[in-house]
Design a protein around this motif. Structure first.
Motif, PDB file in Angstrom:
ATOM      1  N   TYR A  35       0.777  -1.279   0.056  1.00 42.55           N
ATOM      2  CA  TYR A  35      -0.036   0.033  -0.202  1.00 42.55           C
ATOM      3  C   TYR A  35       0.935   1.270  -0.138  1.00 42.55           C
ATOM      4  N   VAL A  36       2.191   1.274   0.872  1.00 45.02           N
ATOM      5  CA  VAL A  36       2.891   2.231   0.910  1.00 45.02           C
ATOM      6  C   VAL A  36       3.370   2.622  -0.624  1.00 45.02           C
ATOM      7  N   ASP A  37       3.798   1.640  -1.251  1.00 43.04           N
ATOM      8  CA  ASP A  37       4.286   1.632  -2.690  1.00 43.04           C
ATOM      9  C   ASP A  37       3.140   2.146  -3.594  1.00 43.04           C
ATOM     10  N   LEU A  38       1.944   1.822  -3.293  1.00 46.29           N
ATOM     11  CA  LEU A  38       0.929   2.525  -4.236  1.00 46.29           C
ATOM     12  C   LEU A  38       0.663   3.829  -3.983  1.00 46.29           C
ATOM     13  N   VAL A  39       0.926   4.386  -2.735  1.00 51.51           N
ATOM     14  CA  VAL A  39       0.795   5.771  -2.384  1.00 51.51           C
ATOM     15  C   VAL A  39       1.831   6.387  -3.368  1.00 51.51           C
ATOM     16  N   GLU A  40       2.955   5.924  -3.548  1.00 56.54           N
ATOM     17  CA  GLU A  40       4.279   6.613  -4.206  1.00 56.54           C
ATOM     18  C   GLU A  40       3.992   6.441  -5.795  1.00 56.54           C
ATOM     19  N   LYS A  41       3.404   5.512  -6.300  1.00 57.15           N
ATOM     20  CA  LYS A  41       3.233   5.168  -7.778  1.00 57.15           C
ATOM     21  C   LYS A  41       2.041   5.442  -8.192  1.00 57.15           C
ATOM     22  N   ASP A  42       0.924   5.420  -7.493  1.00 60.30           N
ATOM     23  CA  ASP A  42      -0.215   5.985  -8.069  1.00 60.30           C
ATOM     24  C   ASP A  42      -1.106   6.810  -7.175  1.00 60.30           C
ATOM     25  N   PRO A  43      -0.828   7.608  -6.664  1.00 58.94           N
ATOM     26  CA  PRO A  43      -1.483   8.594  -5.629  1.00 58.94           C
ATOM     27  C   PRO A  43      -2.954   8.978  -6.142  1.00 58.94           C
ATOM     28  N   ARG A  44      -3.326   8.998  -7.334  1.00 56.19           N
ATOM     29  CA  ARG A  44      -4.608   9.345  -7.728  1.00 56.19           C
ATOM     30  C   ARG A  44      -5.465   8.157  -7.353  1.00 56.19           C
ATOM     31  N   LEU A  45      -4.928   6.964  -7.743  1.00 55.90           N
ATOM     32  CA  LEU A  45      -5.819   5.886  -7.293  1.00 55.90           C
ATOM     33  C   LEU A  45      -6.050   5.695  -5.745  1.00 55.90           C
ATOM     34  N   VAL A  46      -5.067   6.215  -5.017  1.00 53.29           N
ATOM     35  CA  VAL A  46      -5.123   6.107  -3.435  1.00 53.29           C
ATOM     36  C   VAL A  46      -6.280   7.063  -3.172  1.00 53.29           C
ATOM     37  N   VAL A  47      -6.418   8.403  -3.774  1.00 59.51           N
ATOM     38  CA  VAL A  47      -7.292   9.089  -3.707  1.00 59.51           C
ATOM     39  C   VAL A  47      -8.645   8.702  -3.847  1.00 59.51           C
ATOM     40  N   GLU A  48      -8.751   7.796  -5.057  1.00 61.72           N
ATOM     41  CA  GLU A  48     -10.041   7.347  -5.407  1.00 61.72           C
ATOM     42  C   GLU A  48     -10.467   6.268  -4.353  1.00 61.72           C
ATOM     43  N   ILE A  49      -9.573   5.338  -3.624  1.00 63.46           N
ATOM     44  CA  ILE A  49      -9.735   4.527  -2.651  1.00 63.46           C
ATOM     45  C   ILE A  49     -10.434   5.292  -1.216  1.00 63.46           C
ATOM     46  N   TYR A  50      -9.874   6.245  -0.942  1.00 63.61           N
ATOM     47  CA  TYR A  50     -10.177   6.917   0.233  1.00 63.61           C
ATOM     48  C   TYR A  50     -11.553   7.627  -0.003  1.00 63.61           C
ATOM     49  N   GLU A  51     -11.741   8.179  -1.174  1.00 60.66           N
ATOM     50  CA  GLU A  51     -13.153   8.802  -1.560  1.00 60.66           C
ATOM     51  C   GLU A  51     -14.315   7.611  -1.314  1.00 60.66           C
ATOM     52  N   ALA A  52     -13.892   6.369  -1.799  1.00 57.92           N
ATOM     53  CA  ALA A  52     -14.945   5.286  -1.777  1.00 57.92           C
ATOM     54  C   ALA A  52     -14.973   4.990  -0.251  1.00 57.92           C
ATOM     55  N   TYR A  53     -14.009   5.075   0.546  1.00 55.25           N
ATOM     56  CA  TYR A  53     -13.882   4.597   1.990  1.00 55.25           C
ATOM     57  C   TYR A  53     -14.671   5.675   2.715  1.00 55.25           C
TER      58      TYR A  53
END
Length: 217
Positions: A182-200
């Motif tokens: 998940y930490v790697d995902l934050v660095e590589k694709d922050p836009r997708l992480v934002v989408e995850i948090y919006e859904a959360y």
């Protein structure tokens, strides 16, 4: 006794309803069964067989009919040789505009018939390719993250898979956010992480609103 459907008299020792209503119910049930069988047949016809299946409709799959392979590439030399996942160009092109661009133009993937997929496990790649064919996937928390990344990367607009992956991720946020992936995902694709948090956050708001509107016992 009288039939509850039409109030006609009937012999209770013969059936629980009159003859006419009993026969009509049977006809309706048979019609529904026929419609369901017809729909199942249509779904089976439209469903692509996956080259990852050992058999399809009882017949062995012939790998030679595939014309492209996907490979989970890794920079880790200890990972060993990559195992190719067979597929069909026509299927990939129809499922993803990214694959379409790769295979319809004179790119390396089109010339060699090999598509290298970085930062993904072999198991996740198999599940992803199988989903492209069958629209079926068994997800756990880690697989949901991997598939969500792949769906985003290859613009595979499969709402069912995206919704299922997001739902599983948001249900397990406390466990997932502590993982290195998940930490790697934050660095590589922050836009997708934002989408995850919006859904959360959306799920939490909806849950809170549902609790507030529930009548107290």
């Amino acid at each position: 006794m009288r039939c509850l459907s039409c109030t006609e008299l009937y012999d209770a020792s013969v059936a629980g309803t009159c003859k006419e209503c009993y026969e009509e119910a049977n006809e309706t049930e048979e019609e529904l069964k026929s419609e369901i069988d017809d729909l199942k047949a249509k779904v089976a016809f439209l469903r692509f067989w996956s080259p990852l299946d050992l058999h399809y409709h009882g017949r062995p799959i012939v790998p030679g009919f595939t014309d492209v392979v996907l490979v989970a590439s890794s920079d880790d030399p200890s990972a060993g040789p990559a195992v190719p996942v067979p597929a069909h160009k026509a299927l990939l092109v129809s499922r993803s505009p990214v694959f379409r661009a790769m295979l319809e133009n004179e790119m390396e993937e089109s010339r060699t018939g090999t598509i290298k997929i970085g930062d993904v496990s072999y198991d996740a790649l198999r599940v992803f390719v199988n989903y492209l064919y069958t629209a079926e996937a068994c997800l756990d928390e880690q697989m949901a993250c991997d598939l969500l990344v792949l769906a985003e990367k290859y613009q595979h607009n499969a709402k069912l898979m995206l919704d299922s992956a997001l739902s599983l991720i948001t249900d397990n946020m406390d466990k997932l956010t502590t993982k290195a992936e998940y930490v790697d995902l934050v660095e590589k694709d922050p836009r997708l992480v934002v989408e995850i948090y919006e859904a959360y956050l959306s799920k939490r708001v909806n849950t809170a609103a549902h609790k507030d509107s529930s009548p107290e016992l």
